[in-house]
Scaffold this active site. Structure first.
Site, PDB file in Angstrom:
ATOM      1  N   LYS A  22       4.336  10.841 -13.828  1.00  0.00           N
ATOM      2  CA  LYS A  22       4.284  10.410 -12.479  1.00  0.00           C
ATOM      3  C   LYS A  22       3.076   9.975 -12.085  1.00  0.00           C
ATOM      4  O   LYS A  22       2.891   8.818 -11.531  1.00  0.00           O
ATOM      5  CB  LYS A  22       4.579  11.552 -11.755  1.00  0.00           C
ATOM      6  CG  LYS A  22       4.497  11.534 -10.027  1.00  0.00           C
ATOM      7  CD  LYS A  22       4.672  12.572  -9.483  1.00  0.00           C
ATOM      8  CE  LYS A  22       3.653  13.564  -9.286  1.00  0.00           C
ATOM      9  NZ  LYS A  22       2.685  13.436  -7.937  1.00  0.00           N
ATOM     10  N   ASN A  23       1.860  10.822 -12.380  1.00  0.00           N
ATOM     11  CA  ASN A  23       0.527  10.344 -11.871  1.00  0.00           C
ATOM     12  C   ASN A  23      -0.091   9.001 -12.628  1.00  0.00           C
ATOM     13  O   ASN A  23      -0.726   8.257 -12.080  1.00  0.00           O
ATOM     14  CB  ASN A  23      -0.294  11.444 -12.092  1.00  0.00           C
ATOM     15  CG  ASN A  23      -0.322  12.548 -11.306  1.00  0.00           C
ATOM     16  OD1 ASN A  23       0.358  12.400 -10.366  1.00  0.00           O
ATOM     17  ND2 ASN A  23      -0.629  13.658 -11.743  1.00  0.00           N
ATOM     18  N   ARG A  94      -0.481  11.394  -1.602  1.00  0.00           N
ATOM     19  CA  ARG A  94      -1.600  11.282  -1.551  1.00  0.00           C
ATOM     20  C   ARG A  94      -2.017   9.563  -2.405  1.00  0.00           C
ATOM     21  O   ARG A  94      -2.840   9.103  -2.233  1.00  0.00           O
ATOM     22  CB  ARG A  94      -2.404  12.177  -2.234  1.00  0.00           C
ATOM     23  CG  ARG A  94      -3.801  11.925  -2.618  1.00  0.00           C
ATOM     24  CD  ARG A  94      -4.779  12.306  -1.631  1.00  0.00           C
ATOM     25  NE  ARG A  94      -6.149  11.907  -2.179  1.00  0.00           N
ATOM     26  CZ  ARG A  94      -6.941  12.167  -1.170  1.00  0.00           C
ATOM     27  NH1 ARG A  94      -6.882  12.377  -0.013  1.00  0.00           N
ATOM     28  NH2 ARG A  94      -8.354  11.910  -1.377  1.00  0.00           N
ATOM     29  N   CYS A 118       0.736  16.893  -0.730  1.00  0.00           N
ATOM     30  CA  CYS A 118       0.853  18.297  -0.747  1.00  0.00           C
ATOM     31  C   CYS A 118      -0.546  19.000  -0.243  1.00  0.00           C
ATOM     32  O   CYS A 118      -1.592  18.340  -0.171  1.00  0.00           O
ATOM     33  CB  CYS A 118       0.793  18.811  -2.213  1.00  0.00           C
ATOM     34  SG  CYS A 118       2.214  18.810  -3.011  1.00  0.00           S
ATOM     35  N   ARG A 123      -9.380  16.993  -0.517  1.00  0.00           N
ATOM     36  CA  ARG A 123      -9.291  15.586  -1.235  1.00  0.00           C
ATOM     37  C   ARG A 123      -9.539  14.450  -0.395  1.00  0.00           C
ATOM     38  O   ARG A 123      -8.887  13.508  -0.186  1.00  0.00           O
ATOM     39  CB  ARG A 123      -7.865  15.435  -1.830  1.00  0.00           C
ATOM     40  CG  ARG A 123      -7.457  16.583  -2.682  1.00  0.00           C
ATOM     41  CD  ARG A 123      -6.080  16.471  -3.517  1.00  0.00           C
ATOM     42  NE  ARG A 123      -4.875  16.298  -2.508  1.00  0.00           N
ATOM     43  CZ  ARG A 123      -3.790  16.210  -3.189  1.00  0.00           C
ATOM     44  NH1 ARG A 123      -3.594  15.898  -4.677  1.00  0.00           N
ATOM     45  NH2 ARG A 123      -2.481  16.115  -2.280  1.00  0.00           N
ATOM     46  N   MET A 125     -11.535  10.901   1.091  1.00  0.00           N
ATOM     47  CA  MET A 125     -11.653   9.606   0.694  1.00  0.00           C
ATOM     48  C   MET A 125     -12.939   8.925   0.393  1.00  0.00           C
ATOM     49  O   MET A 125     -13.165   8.084   0.166  1.00  0.00           O
ATOM     50  CB  MET A 125     -10.821   8.654   1.465  1.00  0.00           C
ATOM     51  CG  MET A 125      -9.236   8.935   1.410  1.00  0.00           C
ATOM     52  SD  MET A 125      -8.836   8.020  -0.190  1.00  0.00           S
ATOM     53  CE  MET A 125      -9.165   6.414   0.010  1.00  0.00           C
ATOM     54  N   ASP A 126     -14.063   9.648   0.767  1.00  0.00           N
ATOM     55  CA  ASP A 126     -15.386   9.342   0.800  1.00  0.00           C
ATOM     56  C   ASP A 126     -15.781   8.725  -0.494  1.00  0.00           C
ATOM     57  O   ASP A 126     -16.564   7.805  -0.756  1.00  0.00           O
ATOM     58  CB  ASP A 126     -16.305  10.416   1.216  1.00  0.00           C
ATOM     59  CG  ASP A 126     -16.329  11.509   0.302  1.00  0.00           C
ATOM     60  OD1 ASP A 126     -15.489  12.125  -0.197  1.00  0.00           O
ATOM     61  OD2 ASP A 126     -17.510  12.159  -0.179  1.00  0.00           O
ATOM     62  N   ASP A 308      -3.064  21.321 -12.296  1.00  0.00           N
ATOM     63  CA  ASP A 308      -1.526  21.238 -11.865  1.00  0.00           C
ATOM     64  C   ASP A 308      -0.731  21.942 -12.748  1.00  0.00           C
ATOM     65  O   ASP A 308       0.503  21.797 -12.728  1.00  0.00           O
ATOM     66  CB  ASP A 308      -1.159  19.563 -12.290  1.00  0.00           C
ATOM     67  CG  ASP A 308      -1.594  18.682 -11.285  1.00  0.00           C
ATOM     68  OD1 ASP A 308      -1.858  19.231  -9.919  1.00  0.00           O
ATOM     69  OD2 ASP A 308      -1.417  17.357 -11.168  1.00  0.00           O
ATOM     70  N   ARG A 400       9.237  15.278  -6.043  1.00  0.00           N
ATOM     71  CA  ARG A 400       8.270  14.532  -5.940  1.00  0.00           C
ATOM     72  C   ARG A 400       7.499  14.398  -7.349  1.00  0.00           C
ATOM     73  O   ARG A 400       7.050  13.473  -7.784  1.00  0.00           O
ATOM     74  CB  ARG A 400       7.219  14.983  -5.012  1.00  0.00           C
ATOM     75  CG  ARG A 400       7.362  14.834  -3.771  1.00  0.00           C
ATOM     76  CD  ARG A 400       6.511  15.008  -2.828  1.00  0.00           C
ATOM     77  NE  ARG A 400       5.231  14.387  -3.138  1.00  0.00           N
ATOM     78  CZ  ARG A 400       4.005  14.931  -3.411  1.00  0.00           C
ATOM     79  NH1 ARG A 400       3.635  16.129  -3.316  1.00  0.00           N
ATOM     80  NH2 ARG A 400       2.859  14.285  -3.891  1.00  0.00           N
TER      81      ARG A 400
END
Length: 421
Positions: A22-23, A94, A118, A123, A125-126, A308, A400
């Site tokens: 998936k990732n 995400r 999730c 997490r 975004m910087d 995970d 998901r």
């Protein structure tokens, strides 16, 4: 809303095919935005997150077709001319932020909503923003959207990430493929999904070296062409199903599994008393003898123990001999499954980022509620070993990241079904 019902106590036997990652796929799909020529992805997982990314790319003007029952994705961005990634789509996942780099590289402009996903931590975004700015983009936050622009195109630079973020590494690598000059990305993430993305980009004509190490060097090119690429196996699905026979008993072969994807995880399984053996078609897993032994786990960035797989590992350790300590170092809010496992009779104490699990003789089935993707499957795994019936509610998270989990487990003898209300 669907729920999963599990009757515990059935040892597992058989084989489970491991889907594409998936990732990895969620990073590969936005790569189509970098070229006007078609990109074909094989071994794609059939998941709701893939559908969400499909919707997002289509909203940007890309064409996405699903073939061979969804296992092949045919993508084309020759007509992709919309640089705005809308909140109503991005909030669901995400990984939607992975269109930021490709849009900037291709169009010199990107307007991307802050993402969702999730509820396991901030997490921020910087790290992504700092990387894009290092490549010459101007980025502002207005009304919940990142407005990024580089009218003269991106320019190669030395980019050092303050944290080895997978998403920021992917965004930076994709953006740099079309930047002018050379980009040296330091403190890059080393995950197999990064390596897979680079292999795909290289097949599209990108000039990249160093994937799988902390320093990746990208020599910008004028254009990328089309390619066909096979998505790497999903190491998190693999690890999850490796834990199924460890928890429930029995022996299962994971078809397409690769031990190189999960070195640190396999070491912990061996320490706990789980046999992991390579086969001609994948990996075979079973308990070595009797009960599982307690082990301590610290989640780390790759190649360490994956965050995970922490929830699933906790489910295993609930009935282990002794006391296990799990320390979560990646996300600050990732023990929400612990109270649900406690409802099933587990003995778990959480203090900040550390959970202490004292093994109990057995778990008892109970109604429980999934709080996120990996917590969902950890409760299903716990249900396989529990006495009686476990009902896992709010399993929309599950879809998901896991492709037909109930079918795969049922094929190995688990008493599990999905119930729609």
């Amino acid at each position: 809303m669907d729920k999963i019902v599990v009757q515990g106590g059935s040892p597992l036997s058989g084989s489970i095919p491991i889907a594409g990652a998936k990732n990895a796929c969620l990073a590969l799909m936005p790569a189509t935005l970098l070229s006007e020529e078609p990109l074909t992805l094989t071994n794609a997982p059939r998941l709701s997150d893939i559908r969400t990314m499909t919707t997002l790319l289509q909203s940007l003007g890309a064409e996405v077709s699903l073939m061979q029952d969804g296992k092949v994705l045919a993508l084309s961005s020759h007509g992709a001319d919309n640089p705005v990634a809308d909140y109503e789509i991005v909030r669901k996942m995400r990984a939607s932020n992975l269109v930021l780099g490709p849009l900037l590289a291709r169009h010199g402009e990107a307007v991307v909503s802050l993402p969702g996903g999730c509820a396991i931590g901030a997490r921020p975004m910087d790290i992504h923003v700092a990387a894009m700015e290092a490549l010459g983009a101007k980025v502002d936050l207005r009304d919940g959207y990142l407005h990024a622009s580089a009218p003269g195109g991106l320019k190669g630079a030395v980019v050092e990430l303050r944290f080895a973020s997978v998403g920021a590494t992917e965004n930076t690598v994709m953006a740099a493929t079309l930047a002018k000059g050379t980009t040296v990305l330091k403190n890059a993430a080393r995950e197999p999904e990064i390596v897979d993305l680079v292999r795909c980009l290289r097949a599209m004509g990108a000039q990249i070296e160093g994937e799988g190490t902390a320093t990746i060097t990208i020599q910008g090119v004028d254009r990328l062409h089309g390619a066909t690429h096979k998505v790497v196996a999903d190491r998190i699905e693999l690890g999850t199903y490796m834990l199924a026979p460890a928890i429930a008993g029995g022996e299962v072969e994971l078809l397409g599994g690769d031990l190189d994807l999960l070195g640190a995880f396999c070491e912990k399984l061996d320490e706990a008393g789980i046999s992991v053996t390579p086969t001609a078609h994948g990996i075979k897993v079973a308990r070595k003898n009797g009960r599982v032994s307690a082990v301590d786990v610290v989640t780390e960035i790759f190649p360490g123990f994956p965050t995970d797989l922490q929830a699933q590992m906790m489910a295993l350790l609930c009935t282990a001999d002794g006391v296990s300590v799990l320390e979560e170092k990646i996300f600050e809010n990732r023990f929400m499954h612990a109270p649900e496992l406690t409802r099933m009779g587990a003995n778990i104490e959480v203090h900040g980022g550390t959970a202490t699990v004292t093994g109990v003789p057995f778990l008892k089935g109970a109604p429980v509620m999934a709080t996120d993707l990996r917590a969902s499957v950890s409760l299903i795994l716990a249900g396989l070993a529990a006495e009686g019936e476990t009902v896992v509610n709010r399993v929309y998270h599950l879809d998901r990241g896991y492709e037909r989990v109930e079918d795969k487990l049922r094929a190995c003898g688990a008493k599990i079904e999905r119930v729609s209300e």
